[in-house]
Design an enzyme around this catalytic site. Sequence first.
Site, PDB file in Angstrom:
ATOM      1  N   ASP A 108       0.918  -1.119   0.011  1.00  0.00           N
ATOM      2  CA  ASP A 108      -0.111  -0.094  -0.049  1.00  0.00           C
ATOM      3  C   ASP A 108       1.044   1.248   0.038  1.00  0.00           C
ATOM      4  OD1 ASP A 108      -2.709   1.203   0.153  1.00  0.00           O
ATOM      5  OD2 ASP A 108      -2.258   1.383   2.356  1.00  0.00           O
ATOM      6  N   VAL A 158      -9.483  -3.631  -0.361  1.00  0.00           N
ATOM      7  CA  VAL A 158      -9.946  -4.888  -0.683  1.00  0.00           C
ATOM      8  C   VAL A 158      -9.756  -5.961   0.574  1.00  0.00           C
ATOM      9  CG1 VAL A 158      -9.234  -5.000  -3.164  1.00  0.00           C
ATOM     10  CG2 VAL A 158      -7.521  -5.329  -1.289  1.00  0.00           C
TER      11      VAL A 158
HETATM   12  P1  IMP Z   1       2.005  -0.525   3.775  1.00  0.00           P
HETATM   13  O1  IMP Z   1       2.965  -0.269   4.930  1.00  0.00           O
HETATM   14  O2  IMP Z   1       0.964   0.732   3.764  1.00  0.00           O
HETATM   15  O3  IMP Z   1       2.292  -0.757   2.522  1.00  0.00           O
HETATM   16  O4  IMP Z   1       0.717  -1.673   4.255  1.00  0.00           O
HETATM   17  C1  IMP Z   1       0.621  -2.837   4.085  1.00  0.00           C
HETATM   18  C2  IMP Z   1      -0.393  -3.438   4.949  1.00  0.00           C
HETATM   19  O5  IMP Z   1      -1.602  -2.545   5.033  1.00  0.00           O
HETATM   20  C3  IMP Z   1      -0.702  -4.622   4.202  1.00  0.00           C
HETATM   21  O6  IMP Z   1      -0.152  -5.700   4.894  1.00  0.00           O
HETATM   22  C4  IMP Z   1      -2.029  -4.866   5.066  1.00  0.00           C
HETATM   23  O7  IMP Z   1      -2.062  -5.330   5.984  1.00  0.00           O
HETATM   24  C5  IMP Z   1      -2.507  -3.376   5.119  1.00  0.00           C
HETATM   25  N1  IMP Z   1      -3.422  -2.975   4.158  1.00  0.00           N
HETATM   26  C6  IMP Z   1      -3.197  -1.994   2.923  1.00  0.00           C
HETATM   27  N2  IMP Z   1      -4.125  -1.883   2.083  1.00  0.00           N
HETATM   28  C7  IMP Z   1      -5.129  -2.738   2.463  1.00  0.00           C
HETATM   29  C8  IMP Z   1      -6.369  -3.127   1.809  1.00  0.00           C
HETATM   30  O8  IMP Z   1      -6.778  -2.773   0.847  1.00  0.00           O
HETATM   31  N3  IMP Z   1      -7.193  -4.258   2.562  1.00  0.00           N
HETATM   32  C9  IMP Z   1      -6.729  -4.547   3.603  1.00  0.00           C
HETATM   33  N4  IMP Z   1      -5.604  -4.355   4.352  1.00  0.00           N
HETATM   34  C10 IMP Z   1      -4.830  -3.300   3.415  1.00  0.00           C
END
Ligand code: IMP
Length: 188
Positions: A108, A158
């Site tokens: 994300d 999602v």
């Molecule tokens: P990042 O550090 O922002 O890349 O976060 C990644 C983490 O956020 C993932 O491992 C998920 O646990 C959570 N996450 C990000 N987007 C989503 C989504 O659309 N649905 C559910 N969990 C999400």
Amino acid sequence: MHDPSQDMEQILLDPPALDRIISELAARIAQDYAERGDKTLLAIPVLKGAIFFATALLEKLTFPVEIDFVSASSYRKGAEAGALSLGALPDRNDWENVDVLIIEDIVDTGKTLSAMVEEFKRLGAASVRVVSLLDKPSRRSVTFSADYIGLEIPNAFVVGFGLDYAERYRNLPYVGILRRDIYEPSAH
Ligand code: IMP
């Protein structure tokens, strides 16, 4: 009983689509890691979201793989990410002989994985790569790209196949876009 599919705006990946994507990823990974001498491939699913994806991916690899886990939690408010905390890293003393493959459900902002990759490099792993089932490149807040991506998706929230909203929906056998009014009750 409540049917969780009612909470979806759209099913993004049904079980056959997931299987197809994961088979392709497994074939690419198998090819890339074929010639790695006597080094250990250590697969590290990120708890909890990656467990469904990791199981499906790893059962398609036919060479020896060790498995350990890391946890990452960001204290979320609704569907927005908050401060990140990484759990304990695997404890071993042979990192120079270990190829690390971090297995994640979704990239994300990129903060979780970029922090995690740095940690494994600091420990001295022979190599560190990342495979993620899903990627939301439009949401990136740090420079990060995974080595293997199953599917790029637009900026939608999602759930399913390991992914949760407030710990719900993880056990669905598909990935769906959650209806906005479920995670933003004031939205129309
Ligand atoms: P990042 O550090 O922002 O890349 O976060 C990644 C983490 O956020 C993932 O491992 C998920 O646990 C959570 N996450 C990000 N987007 C989503 C989504 O659309 N649905 C559910 N969990 C999400």
